[in-house]
Structure formats: C-alpha cells, structure tokens
Design an enzyme around this catalytic site. Structure first.
Site, short mmCIF file in Angstrom:
data_model
loop_
_atom_site.label_atom_id
_atom_site.label_comp_id
_atom_site.label_asym_id
_atom_site.label_seq_id
_atom_site.Cartn_x
_atom_site.Cartn_y
_atom_site.Cartn_z
N ASP A 3 3.82 9.45 -0.94
CA ASP A 3 2.35 8.57 -0.50
C ASP A 3 2.50 7.47 -1.49
O ASP A 3 2.32 7.55 -2.85
CB ASP A 3 1.32 9.74 -0.55
CG ASP A 3 0.40 9.41 0.37
OD1 ASP A 3 0.03 8.22 0.99
OD2 ASP A 3 -0.33 10.19 1.04
N HIS A 39 0.79 -1.20 -0.20
CA HIS A 39 -0.09 -0.05 -0.04
C HIS A 39 1.00 1.28 0.11
O HIS A 39 0.37 2.54 -0.12
CB HIS A 39 -0.89 -0.01 1.30
CG HIS A 39 -1.98 -1.10 1.11
ND1 HIS A 39 -3.31 -0.70 0.80
CD2 HIS A 39 -2.10 -2.39 1.33
CE1 HIS A 39 -4.07 -1.61 0.86
NE2 HIS A 39 -3.29 -3.00 1.07
O1 F6P Z 1 -1.14 3.03 4.15
C1 F6P Z 1 -0.21 2.66 5.15
C2 F6P Z 1 -1.05 2.11 6.55
O2 F6P Z 1 -0.13 1.51 7.25
C3 F6P Z 1 -2.36 1.42 6.13
O3 F6P Z 1 -1.78 -0.03 6.63
C4 F6P Z 1 -3.03 1.76 7.59
O4 F6P Z 1 -4.50 1.90 7.05
C5 F6P Z 1 -2.42 3.13 7.69
O5 F6P Z 1 -1.37 3.36 7.01
C6 F6P Z 1 -2.69 3.84 9.11
O6 F6P Z 1 -1.58 3.15 9.84
P1 F6P Z 1 -1.63 2.36 11.12
O7 F6P Z 1 -2.19 1.04 11.19
O8 F6P Z 1 -0.09 2.55 11.50
O9 F6P Z 1 -2.21 3.41 12.11
#
Ligand code: F6P
Length: 495
Positions: free
Chosen positions: A382, A166
């Site tokens: 991003d 992602h």
């Molecule tokens: O986009 C990367 C990411 O780790 C996603 O997997 C997740 O939805 C978002 O960032 C929020 O991150 P965290 O799970 O660390 O709060």
C-alpha cells in the site's frame, strides 16, 4: 493559445473529480463526494484557494459543463465507454496497478490500452492548459496521469508542474517489465518536482532513470535532455518523499461530536457489546490483504483462542473497480470465506464476522473507529493507507490499538503501531493477540505517540511541504539562491 473560460493559480488534476454524479429514484441528479483517500486528502487543501480541479466525473460519456462546488471550480474530463475500459480499467488498473503493487496479481499488457492511456492523458493535459492561469502551479496526481507532466510542459511551458505518486513506485525489476517504461519516465520528467510516499519509492524511480534509461542522477535529482530536444533543453528534476496524511483536526472534531459518540456506543450495543471489537476497513482490493486477515482470524477461532460473542470482527469492504475480473473474483472469495467462518463459528445473535459491502460517510466511519478496540490494517502492499491515520486521528480518547502491516507506507511513520507481516499468518495471529492483551498503559501510550505523529504531519502540512518543494525545485526548500544544482546528500530524503 486562446483561453476561453476562467483560469486559476492552482490546478489540481487527478483521475477523478472529488464528486460523482448520482441519480436519485425520482430521476433528479446531484453530485456526491467520491470515495477514496486522494479525495479526502485534497478536499481540505483546496478549500479557500483560487483553485480548479480537473478530473473525470466517474461515469462514461461526454464531459458535463464545468461547475463550482464548495468554492472549488470543477472541470470535468469526459471518457467514452471504451476509454473507461482501456485507460481506467485496463492500462491503469490491470497493467500499472499490479506492477506497482508487487504483482500481487498478474499484470496484463495490451498495446491498445496503452494507446488509449496516452490519448486520455493528452486530453487531461489540454484541459489543464485551458484552466491554468499564466505561471500557475499545476499539481498532477497518481499513476493514471503519468504522461501528463510532459504533455502540459509542451503546451504550457510557463507553468510549474508537480506530480505526486499516491501508490508505491515499483523496484526496477518490476517497472522494467513495462514495454512503455521509457515513455512513462519521460512523461513524469516533464514535472519540476516528483513527490513519493516513501524514500524507497523515490529511490526506485531514480534507479529506473539510471539503470533503464541511462540518465544522470545525483543525490535526489535527475538531469536529462527531453526526447527530440537539443542540449539547451537539458533540465534537472528533483524527487522527494513527502508522505500524505489526513485532516487530523477535522477528524478529531468530528469524532468528538455528541452524534458520533452516541453512534459509536450504539454500534457496540447493536453488536451485543463484545469484549473485543475488531475492525477492517478497505476498498475491496487484492492489495489490502483481506484474505490473509480473514485466514488469521479464522485460525484464531479454530484454535479457540477467541470466540464470539466475546470477540467479533466487523469488515467494511468498499465496492471498487467492480468490472475488473480480479476484483470480482476477490469479492467472491472474501464473501465465500466470510460465509464459511460465520457458518462455522457464529452463534445465534452473535456473528463471528459482520461483513458490510458499502461505502459509508465520514461521520459513520468515525463512529466505527471510536467503537473499535483493534483496528486491522494489513495490506500486502500500500502506498500509504490513510485508514490507519484516520483511525488514529479519531481516537481522542486514547482508546483502541492499531495492527499495521509493515508493507503499508504508513508503517514508515507509525512505528508505535502493532506491526505485522501479513504473509506470516502465525505472526498476524500473535500480533492481534498482543494488541488485545497489552496493558492499558502501554496501549494508551502507543496511541498517544501515534496521534502526535499524525497531528504534527497532517494533510495541510503535507500540501504545504509539497507545494513548497515544488516552488523551489530543483533546489531543496530552504536552499538559498535559484537555478539548478546545489543538492547535497546521497539518497532521496524526506523533504
Ligand atoms: O490510491 C490510489 C487510488 O487510485 C486513488 O487515486 C483513489 O482515490 C483510490 O485508489 C480509488 O481508486 P478508483 O479511483 O479506481 O476507485
């Protein structure tokens, strides 16, 4: 192995479950949807399938019992307090996250974090193996779980395994700094298909295989022998770019509801009906370019190019990774800057910046998007940025303008946005002014084109394309026959 509980044809594994446990004031607990783009994206894909989701429940401690929510079997993985610190806050978010985002802040390398990352990845692999039916499809997500594909393959060679990244995949010069680069690549190569947001990310991965590990790559495939294996275990893995998207129809329907339309009008009115309402919505993360955006806005106020009450900026910052020092420091800086801007440029009854440090439900976000004239999505780096696509999906009225950083994955699809380089503060200021002053006709036709792209390539199509590519790998979808080989072309293509 003995399979005790129910098993599923599709198993999704991500660091977090799509829900987190919250305790109400009266001590009762319930499960609430977790924030984050991944959850929004996959929620609509999972509904109505014979599927399970393996993930962390979001708080330290033993794993709660598996349960079913909205028709999806949720299988929690427990993390101890030290694992949260070392696997999640440490290796995932202070080693990998900075390296994968152009070292926007320095990365920290600790061997004990790595050991914990490996142990937690192994726990995820075991949980997946427990809930996967014979011949199941296993879809692993993101940088927190890069060792899981090969670990699952070892335990369950019968399943088909995909991984989707992602976030960006870094250039080889940055990835090569990781002392554990070989183990990470070999972990990923346990998959049949590796999906990335951009062709550039897939190319970076192939380059890492070739240049750092001496593996053979041909077009969009890599062929290698797993560690300790003999030549008969030689496998070919395909990589491809399949950019993630949003639930276009769901968001559009939501933003057409009378409640959301009324709320959008209410939001504008409560801000004093400015001529131009600008909006930023980000997880409070240093990759999102919030400081740069505020700087550009402050200079526009300083220059007297704009001033409240005619113009105002609403900045929604969703709390994120609050125990990590770089995030705490960012919060202090952002809030200090907002305070300075407001002290200098607000007038009684009209603030220059409305700063909101909260997570908002989807309907409230849709109302904010509808109320906004200029949406500022200006990350320094991003993987995709789903906020940009959500904004477009909500603008059924063809209103609003999207200012978008060229360093967001979304830029590779949303060319009709007003593009800027967030490091170029003069450029950001010019782009904002252009988005504000462009003719109504041009603004609407840009929005129309943006919406068409997101409608055609929505999250359901993303999941379909991904699962199709995974089913066919190492061949490309649409290629007749089975077995490896048969690829053509010279670079990873958008599948
Ligand atoms: O986009 C990367 C990411 O780790 C996603 O997997 C997740 O939805 C978002 O960032 C929020 O991150 P965290 O799970 O660390 O709060």
């Amino acid at each position: 192995m003995t399979v005790a509980g129910p098993t599923f044809a599709l198993v999704v594994a991500a660091n977090r479950l799509p829900v987190k446990r919250v305790v109400d004031a009266d001590g009762t607990t319930c499960w609430q949807r977790s924030p984050g783009g991944l959850v929004s994206a996959l929620e609509s894909v999972m509904r109505g399938r014979d599927a399970a989701w393996v993930g962390w429940a979001g708080e330290p401690g033993p794993a709660p019992e598996p349960f079913v929510q909205d028709g999806v079997h949720l299988h929690p993985v427990g993390l101890s307090p030290s694992e949260v610190q070392e696997y999640y806050e440490g290796f995932s978010n202070q080693t990998l996250w900075p390296i994968y985002h152009d070292v926007t802040v320095l990365a920290s390398f600790h061997r004990n974090w790595w050991n914990t990352y490996r142990a937690v990845n192994h726990r995820f692999a075991q949980a997946i193996a427990e809930v996967a039916a014979a011949g199941a499809t296993v879809w692993v997500h993101d940088y927190q779980l890069q060792l899981v594909p090969s670990m699952v393959r070892t335990i369950r060679p019968d399943v088909r395994i995909g991984w989707f990244d992602h976030i960006p995949f870094p250039p080889v010069e940055l990835f090569g700094r990781l002392p554990w680069r070989r183990a990470l690549v070999e972990g990923l190569l346990g998959a049949d298909f590796l999906g990335f947001q951009r062709a550039g990310d897939a190319e970076n991965f192939l380059r890492a295989c070739r240049r750092l590990l001496g593996m053979a790559t041909k077009a969009d495939t890599v062929t290698f022998t797993p560690p300790g294996g003999n030549a008969s275990l030689r496998r070919t893995v395909r990589v491809g770019a399949i950019p993630i998207s949003v639930d276009f129809r769901g968001l559009e329907a939501l933003s057409r509801t009378p409640e959301v339309l009324a709320r959008a009008a209410e939001i504008r009115a409560s801000l004093g009906d400015p001529k131009v309402l600008m909006l930023g919505v980000d997880r409070l993360d240093y990759t999102k370019g919030i400081r740069h955006r505020l700087k550009a806005y402050e200079e526009l106020l300083q220059d007297k190019t704009m001033a409240p009450p005619e113009v105002t900026l609403m900045q929604v910052s969703t709390p994120s990774r609050e125990r990590v020092a770089a995030y705490r420091q960012l919060r202090e800086e952002v809030e200090g800057t907002v305070g300075r801007i407001n002290g200098e440029y607000s007038t009684l009854g009209s603030a220059a910046v409305y700063y909101l440090y909260h997570f908002y439900p989807r309907a409230e976000m849709a109302a904010m998007f509808l109320a906004t004239d200029v949406m500022l999505v200006t990350p320094l780096r991003d993987g995709m940025n789903l906020v940009a696509k959500e904004y477009v999906a909500c603008r059924h009225d063809l209103g609003g303008a999207l200012v978008l950083s060229e360093f967001a994955g979304a830029w590779h699809e949303l060319h009709q946005a007003f593009i800027c380089n967030p490091h170029d503060i003069e450029g950001v200021k010019r782009t904002i002014m252009r988005a504000i002053t462009v003719s109504e006709d041009e603004r609407r036709s840009r929005m129309k084109a943006l919406r068409k792209r997101v409608e055609d390539y929505d999250v359901q199509r993303w999941a379909f394309r991904y699962l199709e590519a995974l089913a066919k790998a190492p061949l490309r979808p649409g290629t007749p026959g089975s077995g490896s080989g048969g690829q053509s072309g010279t670079r990873p293509v958008a599948t």
